[in-house]
Design an enzyme around this catalytic site. Structure first.
Site, short mmCIF file in Angstrom:
data_model
loop_
_atom_site.label_atom_id
_atom_site.label_comp_id
_atom_site.label_asym_id
_atom_site.label_seq_id
_atom_site.Cartn_x
_atom_site.Cartn_y
_atom_site.Cartn_z
CE LYS A 75 -13.39 -0.85 -2.22
NZ LYS A 75 -13.41 0.41 -1.55
CE LYS A 89 -11.85 -13.31 -4.37
NZ LYS A 89 -11.06 -13.49 -3.15
CE LYS A 99 -4.41 -1.61 1.51
NZ LYS A 99 -5.50 -1.58 2.48
#
Ligand code: TRP
Length: 343
Positions: free
Chosen positions: A210, A207, A119
């Protein structure tokens, strides 16, 4: 004898997908329902963790409440006292224990956390909060002595870290914390591979997530039902003209069969059987699209009728109980590290 604790954090998120619903929420709710006689179930919304990704702070409070409502709409019982539903920031002990644990945590170990590395890589600004995220997660777990914590692959390292810090503190100060079961045992307990994978409608080899750029391959729980049906109609398929469940050779068709099965609550075999011999994908898609449309409109109706004050009452009563439990653990720690007089 007090019950062992199963604990899980449900990230606040205002655009949950069909994949989140069937892959995350429903299994969690089923678990809570089936295990609550034997275990204390802690389901909480880690609202403090929300800070570690960019969020709209003016929406956060409502979003957390909305998430609690989503769980209720999806079937989480709120009249069961063995199932606790609470907001992390309403139990201040989470933050306090985090600070204490910080001081028994090595910088080097934290730097090696894969999720932190992923991240922070390439980010122009990296907050101390992101770095410290796993310590807060350890506090979430240790305050309640949770033994079982269902975690996805991206969180297993954080669970190992939790065990590690708990053992380190216990070795130094005595048995303050229950050590959560190791990842392998967690998988045995929860059943790791439920084979549940809803894939992207445009690219059925990845997959459904969002973060998809355009949202065309993704069905959101708050999609207009008609829009969602259209997404199903334009889902990628293949040229085999044969509705069969075969993830390798027919990933798109298999994904639609999976979605229909989940909505129906039936096995894939049973659903596939219905379409045996069907060569017209348009006809097959029409049926799945209609089932998705009905599912979403019913879910959205249920969500709209969830009584907000009942959900708030549930949160507040759980939070009272959780504060008692968390504060008891915190006090033991405070006494052990010299912040409070020993009893
Ligand atoms: N980190 C978890 C996630 O991203 C959410 C979470 C926070 C959590 N605290 C937790 C999960 C404690 C389990 C236990 O999904």
């Amino acid at each position: 004898m007090t019950k062992s604790v199963i604990l899980t954090g449900l990230r606040a998120n205002n655009d949950l997908t069909l994949g989140n619903y069937f892959g995350g929420m429903l299994p969690m709710i089923d678990m809570a329902k089936t295990r609550s006689e034997e275990f204390q179930i802690n389901m909480f919304i880690p609202d403090l963790h929300s800070f570690t990704t960019p969020i709209d702070h003016s929406q956060l409070f409502e979003q957390v409440l909305q998430n609690a409502k989503l769980f209720v709409a999806a079937g989480l019982p709120i009249n069961n006292d063995d199932i606790n539903l609470y907001r992390q920031s309403f139990i201040p002990a989470h933050s306090e224990l985090t600070w204490i644990l910080d001081n028994f945590t090595g910088f080097g170990q934290m730097e090696r956390m894969t999720q932190f590395k992923d991240k922070s890589a390439g980010a122009s600004e990296v907050s101390v909060g992101l770095f410290n995220y796993p310590v807060l997660m350890a506090a979430d777990i240790l305050l309640y002595g949770a033994k079982y914590v269902p975690v996805g692959d991206d969180q297993t390292q954080h669970l190992e870290f939790t065990r590690d810090i708990a053992e380190r503190v216990n070795t130094r100060f005595g048995a303050l914390f229950v050590i959560p079961e190791p990842v392998k045992k967690q998988h045995e307990f929860f059943g790791k591979d439920q084979g549940l994978r809803i894939m992207d409608l445009v690219d059925p080899t990845k997959k459904m997530s969002k973060s998809d750029e355009f949202g065309k391959g993704v069905i959101f729980l708050n999609d207009e039902p008609d829009v969602a049906a259209k997404k199903i109609m334009s889902a990628t398929t293949d040229d085999k003209a044969n509705v069969t469940f075969d993830r390798v050779n027919q990933p798109g068709i298999s994904n639609l069969l999976e979605i229909a099965s989940l909505i129906r609550g039936k096995s894939i075999d049973e659903t596939a059987k219905q379409f045996e011999g069907e060569s017209r994908y348009g006809e097959f898609k029409k049926i799945v699209a209609e089932e998705v449309r009905v599912f979403l409109s019913e879910f959205q109706m249920r969500l709209a009728s969830v009584d907000e004050s009942e959900v708030l009452n549930k949160l507040e009563s759980s939070e009272v109980r959780m504060n008692e439990q968390a504060n008891a653990t915190l006090l033991n720690v405070q006494q052990a590290v010299g912040l409070r007089k020993k009893a």
